[in-house]
Write a protein that holds these residues in place. Structure first.
Motif, PDB file in Angstrom:
ATOM      1  N   SER A  15       0.837  -1.209   0.000  1.00 54.76           N
ATOM      2  CA  SER A  15       0.000   0.000   0.000  1.00 54.76           C
ATOM      3  C   SER A  15       0.864   1.248   0.000  1.00 54.76           C
ATOM      4  O   SER A  15       0.573   2.228  -0.709  1.00 54.76           O
ATOM      5  CB  SER A  15      -0.927   0.002   1.224  1.00 54.76           C
ATOM      6  N   ILE A  16       1.938   1.230   0.777  1.00 51.44           N
ATOM      7  CA  ILE A  16       2.823   2.386   0.837  1.00 51.44           C
ATOM      8  C   ILE A  16       3.511   2.603  -0.505  1.00 51.44           C
ATOM      9  O   ILE A  16       3.511   3.711  -1.063  1.00 51.44           O
ATOM     10  CB  ILE A  16       3.879   2.209   1.951  1.00 51.44           C
ATOM     11  N   GLU A  17       4.115   1.551  -1.034  1.00 55.02           N
ATOM     12  CA  GLU A  17       4.912   1.695  -2.252  1.00 55.02           C
ATOM     13  C   GLU A  17       4.069   2.063  -3.463  1.00 55.02           C
ATOM     14  O   GLU A  17       4.528   2.764  -4.364  1.00 55.02           O
ATOM     15  CB  GLU A  17       5.691   0.410  -2.501  1.00 55.02           C
ATOM     16  N   GLU A  18       2.805   1.585  -3.483  1.00 53.74           N
ATOM     17  CA  GLU A  18       1.940   1.896  -4.625  1.00 53.74           C
ATOM     18  C   GLU A  18       1.406   3.318  -4.579  1.00 53.74           C
ATOM     19  O   GLU A  18       1.135   3.927  -5.616  1.00 53.74           O
ATOM     20  CB  GLU A  18       0.772   0.911  -4.681  1.00 53.74           C
ATOM     21  N   GLN A  19       1.247   3.888  -3.360  1.00 58.17           N
ATOM     22  CA  GLN A  19       0.580   5.185  -3.250  1.00 58.17           C
ATOM     23  C   GLN A  19       1.480   6.323  -2.765  1.00 58.17           C
ATOM     24  O   GLN A  19       1.108   7.496  -2.884  1.00 58.17           O
ATOM     25  CB  GLN A  19      -0.633   5.061  -2.310  1.00 58.17           C
ATOM     26  N   CYS A  20       2.627   5.991  -2.220  1.00 58.40           N
ATOM     27  CA  CYS A  20       3.562   7.014  -1.741  1.00 58.40           C
ATOM     28  C   CYS A  20       4.798   6.951  -2.633  1.00 58.40           C
ATOM     29  O   CYS A  20       5.819   6.366  -2.255  1.00 58.40           O
ATOM     30  CB  CYS A  20       3.914   6.774  -0.269  1.00 58.40           C
ATOM     31  N   LYS A  21       4.692   7.527  -3.799  1.00 60.28           N
ATOM     32  CA  LYS A  21       5.663   7.310  -4.875  1.00 60.28           C
ATOM     33  C   LYS A  21       7.069   7.804  -4.538  1.00 60.28           C
ATOM     34  O   LYS A  21       8.047   7.292  -5.071  1.00 60.28           O
ATOM     35  CB  LYS A  21       5.177   7.989  -6.154  1.00 60.28           C
ATOM     36  N   ASP A  22       7.178   8.795  -3.661  1.00 62.47           N
ATOM     37  CA  ASP A  22       8.501   9.337  -3.354  1.00 62.47           C
ATOM     38  C   ASP A  22       9.169   8.640  -2.175  1.00 62.47           C
ATOM     39  O   ASP A  22      10.225   9.064  -1.714  1.00 62.47           O
ATOM     40  CB  ASP A  22       8.417  10.839  -3.086  1.00 62.47           C
ATOM     41  N   ARG A  74       1.562  15.087  11.656  1.00 63.21           N
ATOM     42  CA  ARG A  74       1.224  15.847  10.443  1.00 63.21           C
ATOM     43  C   ARG A  74       1.305  14.869   9.285  1.00 63.21           C
ATOM     44  O   ARG A  74       2.397  14.484   8.871  1.00 63.21           O
ATOM     45  CB  ARG A  74       2.201  17.002  10.244  1.00 63.21           C
ATOM     46  N   PHE A  75       0.166  14.460   8.799  1.00 66.25           N
ATOM     47  CA  PHE A  75       0.125  13.424   7.764  1.00 66.25           C
ATOM     48  C   PHE A  75       0.704  13.948   6.453  1.00 66.25           C
ATOM     49  O   PHE A  75       0.155  14.861   5.849  1.00 66.25           O
ATOM     50  CB  PHE A  75      -1.309  12.956   7.523  1.00 66.25           C
ATOM     51  N   LYS A  76       1.823  13.362   6.046  1.00 69.92           N
ATOM     52  CA  LYS A  76       2.344  13.666   4.712  1.00 69.92           C
ATOM     53  C   LYS A  76       1.756  12.699   3.702  1.00 69.92           C
ATOM     54  O   LYS A  76       1.528  13.051   2.545  1.00 69.92           O
ATOM     55  CB  LYS A  76       3.872  13.579   4.681  1.00 69.92           C
ATOM     56  N   TYR A  77       1.536  11.469   4.141  1.00 71.32           N
ATOM     57  CA  TYR A  77       1.013  10.444   3.257  1.00 71.32           C
ATOM     58  C   TYR A  77      -0.371  10.025   3.741  1.00 71.32           C
ATOM     59  O   TYR A  77      -0.613   9.880   4.940  1.00 71.32           O
ATOM     60  CB  TYR A  77       1.946   9.226   3.238  1.00 71.32           C
ATOM     61  N   TYR A  78      -1.267   9.829   2.796  1.00 76.71           N
ATOM     62  CA  TYR A  78      -2.629   9.397   3.143  1.00 76.71           C
ATOM     63  C   TYR A  78      -3.189   8.599   1.977  1.00 76.71           C
ATOM     64  O   TYR A  78      -3.086   9.014   0.826  1.00 76.71           O
ATOM     65  CB  TYR A  78      -3.532  10.608   3.419  1.00 76.71           C
ATOM     66  N   GLY A  79      -3.720   7.438   2.274  1.00 78.60           N
ATOM     67  CA  GLY A  79      -4.244   6.607   1.195  1.00 78.60           C
ATOM     68  C   GLY A  79      -5.225   5.570   1.687  1.00 78.60           C
ATOM     69  O   GLY A  79      -5.702   5.630   2.824  1.00 78.60           O
ATOM     70  N   ARG A  80      -5.533   4.621   0.800  1.00 82.46           N
ATOM     71  CA  ARG A  80      -6.491   3.560   1.101  1.00 82.46           C
ATOM     72  C   ARG A  80      -5.840   2.205   0.856  1.00 82.46           C
ATOM     73  O   ARG A  80      -5.124   2.009  -0.142  1.00 82.46           O
ATOM     74  CB  ARG A  80      -7.730   3.686   0.202  1.00 82.46           C
ATOM     75  N   GLN A  81      -6.107   1.293   1.771  1.00 79.40           N
ATOM     76  CA  GLN A  81      -5.656  -0.074   1.593  1.00 79.40           C
ATOM     77  C   GLN A  81      -6.577  -0.769   0.583  1.00 79.40           C
ATOM     78  O   GLN A  81      -7.594  -0.223   0.160  1.00 79.40           O
ATOM     79  CB  GLN A  81      -5.691  -0.799   2.939  1.00 79.40           C
ATOM     80  N   LYS A  82      -6.239  -1.982   0.214  1.00 79.78           N
ATOM     81  CA  LYS A  82      -7.033  -2.690  -0.785  1.00 79.78           C
ATOM     82  C   LYS A  82      -8.478  -2.904  -0.344  1.00 79.78           C
ATOM     83  O   LYS A  82      -9.379  -3.005  -1.174  1.00 79.78           O
ATOM     84  CB  LYS A  82      -6.370  -4.029  -1.129  1.00 79.78           C
ATOM     85  N   ASP A  83      -8.693  -2.988   0.977  1.00 78.67           N
ATOM     86  CA  ASP A  83     -10.056  -3.168   1.479  1.00 78.67           C
ATOM     87  C   ASP A  83     -10.795  -1.847   1.647  1.00 78.67           C
ATOM     88  O   ASP A  83     -11.925  -1.805   2.138  1.00 78.67           O
ATOM     89  CB  ASP A  83     -10.037  -3.928   2.807  1.00 78.67           C
ATOM     90  N   GLY A  84     -10.168  -0.746   1.232  1.00 79.39           N
ATOM     91  CA  GLY A  84     -10.816   0.562   1.305  1.00 79.39           C
ATOM     92  C   GLY A  84     -10.592   1.318   2.598  1.00 79.39           C
ATOM     93  O   GLY A  84     -10.970   2.491   2.711  1.00 79.39           O
TER      94      GLY A  84
END
Length: 300
Positions: free
Chosen positions: A12-19, A77-87
């Motif tokens: 999840s991190i590698e797919e959505q936090c590209k840097d 302070r959230f720099k990264y924010y995303g969704r896991q495969k289950d939403g």
């Protein structure tokens, strides 16, 4: 390898936090709500494990940027924010400065360290209370009606927990609900923002100065009775510690507050038992019952 053990989270991190390239992974903590991982010795990533935890992360993402400017201690302070495969949500932020306290850490403090820590704890609580209620509500922070909540809790307890209790415990619990729900002053308060989960392991300190350097896990942030903030402090740090904190806070009617907060602790134990019943976890049920019996015996 730790990275392989937590591969779903790493993906999840590698797919959505590209840097961000994940090089090292260590578990910081895990509960039934969330998994927290340390990434590259620099980042904390929290992964929701159920919808409630995911909603709490959404709330933190909205409110923490505004809150951080009003609080002296560091907050996530959230720099990264995303969704896991289950939403369900996940969030990443730089590790906060300082050392995380443990639940029993306070008991190893000497008198000077204890006083210094209490002063800084009171400052955090005051700063949070001063955050505008209107702004908190606009960012999705809910308001708690404790009287209604505990009225419903009493019904659940009588239905599901009383069959597990002897008559003495049943009478004790009934008297706790009666005394709290019908106390003439307990419902008289000005609602304010509270952290809602102010246990010692959500605080970071400078081990040299005992200044609070950071506060984490704002998922239970709510607008509520300000005294509700004290329940974990009483449970983990003891009555004399809370008395000192209330005095420094400038609170009035300290004995009344201590009694009310003690009710909150008892009601938390009952919620723990109910959760044990829902999850068919006998150890949680037994632990909760033992805590309440211990409380009852102290009252005698």
């Amino acid at each position: 390898m730790e990275k392989d053990k937590y591969s779903a989270y790493v993906t999840s991190i590698e797919e959505q936090c590209k840097d961000l390239t994940v090089e090292t992974v260590h578990k910081l903590g895990e509960g039934w709500m969330s998994m927290v991982l340390k990434i590259n010795e620099e980042w904390a990533f929290r992964f929701a494990k159920n919808q409630r935890a995911s909603d709490d992360l959404d709330k933190e993402a909205r409110i923490l940027p505004s809150l951080s400017s009003c609080i002296s201690a560091a907050v996530p302070r959230f720099k990264y924010y995303g969704r896991q495969k289950d939403g369900l949500a996940f969030a990443g932020y730089r590790l906060l400065p300082g050392e995380i306290l443990m639940e029993n850490s306070i008991h190893s403090f000497n008198e000077k360290e204890r006083k210094e820590f209490i002063i800084h704890l009171s400052e955090f609580i005051k700063e949070l209370r001063a955050f505008p209620v209107k702004q908190a509500k606009a960012n999705g922070v809910p308001e708690q009606d404790l009287h209604s909540f505990y009225s419903r809790l009493q019904q659940e307890v009588e239905k599901d927990i009383f069959p597990l209790m002897n008559s003495s415990l049943q009478k004790y619990i009934s008297s706790c609900f009666q005394d709290y729900l019908h106390h003439p002053r307990y419902a008289e308060y000005t609602p304010s923002p509270i952290h809602g989960d102010l246990s010692m392991d959500h605080l970071l300190i400078d081990p040299e100065t005992f200044r609070i350097t950071g506060v984490i896990d704002f998922g239970d942030l709510a607008i509520s009775d300000p005294d509700f903030e004290y329940r974990y402090i009483l449970e983990e740090c003891g009555k004399s510690f809370l008395q000192s904190l209330l005095s420094i806070m400038g609170e009035q009617n300290i004995d009344d507050i201590l009694k009310k907060v003690a009710f909150f602790v008892t009601f938390d134990h009952l919620q723990y038992i109910l959760e044990g019943i829902r999850r068919k976890n006998n150890s949680w049920i037994q632990e909760g019952l033992e805590e309440i019996e211990c409380e009852m015996n102290k009252e005698k």
